[in-house]
Design an enzyme around this catalytic site. Sequence first.
Site, PDB file in Angstrom:
ATOM      1  N   HIS A  78     -77.519  24.933 -30.528  1.00 26.98           N
ATOM      2  CA  HIS A  78     -77.581  23.704 -31.323  1.00 26.98           C
ATOM      3  C   HIS A  78     -76.198  23.114 -31.569  1.00 26.98           C
ATOM      4  CE1 HIS A  78     -81.620  25.283 -33.152  1.00 26.98           C
ATOM      5  NE2 HIS A  78     -81.692  25.061 -31.858  1.00 26.98           N
ATOM      6  N   ASP A 239     -82.036  21.785 -26.732  1.00 23.15           N
ATOM      7  CA  ASP A 239     -81.632  23.130 -26.327  1.00 23.15           C
ATOM      8  C   ASP A 239     -81.028  23.120 -24.927  1.00 23.15           C
ATOM      9  OD1 ASP A 239     -82.340  24.473 -28.641  1.00 23.15           O
ATOM     10  OD2 ASP A 239     -84.268  25.181 -27.871  1.00 23.15           O
ATOM     11  N   HIS A 262     -84.069  28.991 -22.541  1.00 22.36           N
ATOM     12  CA  HIS A 262     -82.650  29.320 -22.478  1.00 22.36           C
ATOM     13  C   HIS A 262     -82.311  30.158 -21.253  1.00 22.36           C
ATOM     14  CE1 HIS A 262     -82.302  27.713 -26.470  1.00 22.36           C
ATOM     15  NE2 HIS A 262     -83.135  28.596 -26.967  1.00 22.36           N
TER      16      HIS A 262
END
Length: 311
Positions: A78, A239, A262
């Site tokens: 973030h 993200d 991720h």
Amino acid sequence: MQSTLGTSVVFNGVGLHSGAPVRMTVHPAPANYGIVFFRTDLPEAEQRLPAKWDQVVPSKLCTLLSNASGATLSTVEHIMAALAGCGVHNARIEVTGPEVPILDGSSAPFVREFLRVGLIASQVPVRVLKILKAVEVRDGEAVARLEPADSMEMNFEIDFADAAIGHQEKQLNLTNGTFVRELSDSRTFCRQADVDFMQTHGLALGGTLENAVVVDGDRVLSPGGLRYRDEPVRHKMLDALGDLALAGGPIQGRYTGIRAGHAMTNRLLRQLFATPGAWIWTEVTARSGRKLPGAGVTMADLPTGSELMPA
């Protein structure tokens, strides 16, 4: 040209998984410094954690950096998205624990402070990673791909069984403040069953209905509901921008994510840098820099309202 913050800014909060208090200070840094984190609770020789793709270690729940000493720092995505989206190319970031503070679960608190103190431009060109040919990674139905484009573009698609999320798609050109206006205040989200599982296993101890969107079937449990009808896919794009920023500079290319997370975005960067002829570093000056994500961003780009959906 490369930019840094006008002055230091401080953020106080808790770690998402530990629930422990944490203080993070983002300091200006000189040109070509890059983004570097320091764990100030550790001995000096173990503190330094560069924000780079090859420093990422496996983690299912967040982006986790590690160094040669074994020190780690989690949930950097973030703050990395905020830095990239505001055009901050150089910063020294001191953190008093193993996690970046979660704050409200989005990048908005970071963005507001960065724009409040302003940026200082150097006379050094920005190094931009230009994508020359398509590179892709897959895992079942999940796909992450980078391909050539004139600027930073992103396409994302998600599909969840929970009716409160369901199938969502979004496409954006992330130049000239688009990240700040369209994505920065979108919060992380999860299912209530996942929260229960994580907390049973000693994780997400700092998670609340105020710093994450929690859904249960067709219900949004967080007070106030969703900030946008498609807040979940917006957050996935947030993200992804943060994870892509670990390339070491802005990317000129189109990122496509289908059910990607991720780990897949990091795998994609590793595949990109391992593919001869797929990329090149170029220098971007002030005039051509208008196509970069943070170019010309001001306080006026901050979201002034949300399409609030009832809980």
